[in-house]
Design a protein around this motif. Structure first.
Motif, short mmCIF file in Angstrom:
data_model
loop_
_atom_site.label_atom_id
_atom_site.label_comp_id
_atom_site.label_asym_id
_atom_site.label_seq_id
_atom_site.Cartn_x
_atom_site.Cartn_y
_atom_site.Cartn_z
N ASP A 86 0.82 -1.20 0.00
CA ASP A 86 0.00 0.00 0.00
C ASP A 86 0.86 1.27 0.00
OD1 ASP A 86 -1.71 2.07 0.73
OD2 ASP A 86 -2.94 0.85 2.02
N THR A 170 5.22 -8.91 8.27
CA THR A 170 5.10 -7.59 7.66
C THR A 170 6.02 -6.66 8.47
OG1 THR A 170 3.26 -6.91 9.05
CG2 THR A 170 2.70 -7.98 6.98
N ASP A 172 6.30 -2.72 10.22
CA ASP A 172 5.84 -1.37 10.51
C ASP A 172 7.05 -0.48 10.28
OD1 ASP A 172 3.50 -2.49 11.24
OD2 ASP A 172 3.57 -1.89 13.35
N HIS A 173 6.87 0.62 9.62
CA HIS A 173 8.04 1.48 9.38
C HIS A 173 7.65 2.94 9.23
CE1 HIS A 173 7.18 1.91 5.03
NE2 HIS A 173 6.73 0.67 5.11
N THR A 174 8.62 3.81 9.46
CA THR A 174 8.43 5.24 9.26
C THR A 174 8.07 5.47 7.79
OG1 THR A 174 10.04 5.72 10.98
CG2 THR A 174 9.56 7.50 9.41
N ALA A 175 7.03 6.24 7.56
CA ALA A 175 6.55 6.38 6.18
C ALA A 175 6.72 7.80 5.64
CB ALA A 175 5.09 5.95 6.08
N TYR A 176 7.64 8.56 6.22
CA TYR A 176 7.93 9.90 5.68
C TYR A 176 8.76 9.79 4.41
CZ TYR A 176 6.70 12.08 10.18
OH TYR A 176 6.05 12.51 11.30
N HIS A 192 2.99 10.54 4.57
CA HIS A 192 2.38 9.75 3.51
C HIS A 192 1.08 10.38 3.03
CE1 HIS A 192 0.83 6.48 1.23
NE2 HIS A 192 -0.21 6.36 2.01
N HIS B 69 -5.82 -7.50 6.15
CA HIS B 69 -4.92 -6.59 6.84
C HIS B 69 -5.51 -5.20 6.94
CE1 HIS B 69 -0.81 -8.83 6.29
NE2 HIS B 69 -1.73 -9.57 6.84
N MET B 71 -4.15 -1.24 7.39
CA MET B 71 -3.01 -0.35 7.38
C MET B 71 -3.43 0.99 7.96
SD MET B 71 -1.04 2.16 6.15
CE MET B 71 -1.88 2.89 4.75
N THR B 73 -1.52 4.93 9.27
CA THR B 73 -0.31 5.69 9.59
C THR B 73 -0.60 6.57 10.80
OG1 THR B 73 -0.99 7.21 7.85
CG2 THR B 73 0.84 5.76 7.33
N ARG B 75 1.53 9.23 13.41
CA ARG B 75 2.75 9.99 13.69
C ARG B 75 3.91 9.53 12.80
NH1 ARG B 75 3.18 8.77 19.54
NH2 ARG B 75 1.31 7.56 19.15
N GLY B 76 3.62 9.46 11.52
CA GLY B 76 4.67 9.15 10.56
C GLY B 76 5.01 7.68 10.42
N MET B 77 4.44 6.84 11.29
CA MET B 77 4.71 5.39 11.21
C MET B 77 3.59 4.70 10.46
SD MET B 77 7.47 3.95 12.56
CE MET B 77 7.15 2.33 13.24
N MET B 78 3.96 3.76 9.59
CA MET B 78 2.98 2.94 8.90
C MET B 78 2.84 1.65 9.70
SD MET B 78 2.31 0.20 6.82
CE MET B 78 3.86 -0.36 6.16
N HIS B 79 1.63 1.37 10.14
CA HIS B 79 1.38 0.14 10.90
C HIS B 79 0.51 -0.80 10.08
CE1 HIS B 79 2.83 1.89 14.69
NE2 HIS B 79 2.27 3.00 14.27
N MET B 80 0.85 -2.06 10.09
CA MET B 80 0.06 -3.05 9.36
C MET B 80 -0.28 -4.18 10.32
SD MET B 80 -0.05 -3.84 5.72
CE MET B 80 1.64 -3.95 5.20
N ARG B 81 -1.56 -4.50 10.38
CA ARG B 81 -1.99 -5.57 11.28
C ARG B 81 -2.95 -6.51 10.58
NH1 ARG B 81 1.53 -3.92 13.36
NH2 ARG B 81 1.89 -3.09 15.44
N PRO B 98 -6.38 1.59 -0.62
CA PRO B 98 -5.12 2.10 -0.10
C PRO B 98 -5.36 3.05 1.07
CG PRO B 98 -5.05 2.11 -2.49
CD PRO B 98 -6.45 1.72 -2.09
N GLY B 99 -4.59 2.88 2.12
CA GLY B 99 -4.77 3.71 3.30
C GLY B 99 -5.74 3.11 4.30
N GLY B 100 -6.18 1.88 4.06
CA GLY B 100 -7.12 1.25 4.99
C GLY B 100 -6.97 -0.26 4.98
#
Lengths: 208, 154
Positions: A86, A170, A172-176, A192, B69, B71, B73, B75-81, B98-100
């Protein structure tokens, strides 16, 4: 009693509100006066940091690259992984649009994609993945300690999640998207979800 | 029980059975294309159920497994669960985009070539817990896709 409490909260909120707004304006919005449907560009000013950043990683052709090799260009650095369904491809796709819209001026911008998953993102995979977006994009990977140096430089964090069977995790990572100016200074952290137009506005700001 | 009474009984039961099987409509289904070596991709779509239901699973013959899954974001972090289910309110489209939410195809057995179509089976549980399989075909979009192919103009 609860009414008193509410009033107190409301009062506290009213006092805090102007400051919250100032914070929102300060952090957001470098403005986007293209009008029309373009959304407002949003980025976090990181120039106060003042550091000249560098790292050394291997590109998708096997060549060692330093961030400092790209002095003279605006560098857009993004950390991610190719199994990310994504955020990562969407961000790269926005930069395909950025390059397309900038035409010749795209030569002044270098997109770097650093994988935080070098275990699965082999050089071969990156060599397929990057040109699928744009042949000018460069994919970078490195041994854990080299990757760590690069992520530390940008204060990027990443964590492996799940994957009981070993390969199905998977991250999780900083997405800036980090925008580094031609002299190697970190200037903007772009959250993002920015449109290509918004990205161009931000890039143009630091092009000169 | 004579046949007449049996018919009456079935007639009475039929609407109930119908209600237990939510009618599920899938639109704008797409999956991101892959390169030769990639073994995972995300599928996106819009799901509308006639009754309150939930998406509880998915599978595909071309993937080792498919997970639901989410997704986000923060505070700048992308989290996927991984999530167990996505609630489907009656007659309200739920967008996997995308974005959800997305369906994560893992352990792909073949390259997803742009323009091709791949089979996917969604498992939907009705409010009575009864699960139904909904087979669909998903269009493979370019690797650079940002939206559903329907509004993907380039």
């Amino acid at each position: 009693m609860s009414a008193d409490k509410l009033t107190a909260t409301a009062r506290a909120l009213r006092r805090a509100l102007p400051w919250l707004l100032v914070a929102a304006l300060g952090v957001g919005a470098t403005g986007c006066d293209r009008g029309g449907e373009a959304r407002e560009a949003e980025a976090i000013d990181a120039s106060a940091d003042g550091r000249t950043l560098d790292f050394a990683l291997t590109d998708h052709t096997g060549k060692l690259r330093r961030l400092s090799d790209f002095r003279g260009k605006v560098i857009a650095v993004f950390f991610g992984y190719t199994q990310c369904p994504d955020v990562c491809p969407t961000t790269l796709a926005e930069f395909v649009q950025v390059y397309r819209r900038l035409g010749q001026r795209a030569d002044k911008i270098q997109v770097l994609f650093v994988t935080v998953d070098p275990e699965r993102d082999t050089q071969q995979l990156l060599a397929e993945y990057m040109p699928a977006f744009d042949p000018r994009f460069i994919g970078l990977r490195g041994a854990p300690q080299d990757l760590r140096k690069a992520t530390d430089a940008f204060a990027v964090s990443y964590t492996k999640i799940g994957g009981q069977s070993g390969k199905d995790y998977t991250l999780d990572h900083t997405a800036y998207v980090f925008l580094v100016d031609a002299s190697g200074h970190l200037r903007l952290k772009v959250p993002h979800g920015q449109s290509a137009d918004a990205l161009i506005t931000l890039i143009e700001e630091i092009l000169d | 029980m004579d046949t007449k009474r049996m018919a009456l009984l079935f007639a009475a039961l039929a609407p109930v059975v119908g209600a237990a099987h939510a009618e599920v409509k899938i639109t704008d289904a797409w999956v991101r294309g892959t390169t030769q070596t990639q073994t995972a991709s995300g599928a996106f779509m819009s799901i509308t159920s006639s009754e309150k239901a939930a998406l509880v699973g998915a599978a595909s013959p071309i993937a080792g497994k498919v997970e639901i899954h989410e997704m986000r974001t923060e505070r700048g972090m992308m989290h996927m669960r991984r999530v167990e289910r996505i609630e489907l309110p009656a007659r309200n489209p739920v967008v996997l985009g995308p974005g959800g939410y997305h369906l994560m195809l893992m352990g792909l057995k073949q390259r997803l070539v742009e323009g091709a179509s791949v089979p996917l089976v969604l498992t939907v549980a009705g409010s009575n817990g009864h699960a139904t399989d909904v087979p669909i075909n998903v269009t493979v979009a370019p690797i650079t896709a940002q939206h559903s192919p329907a509004n993907h103009g380039h």
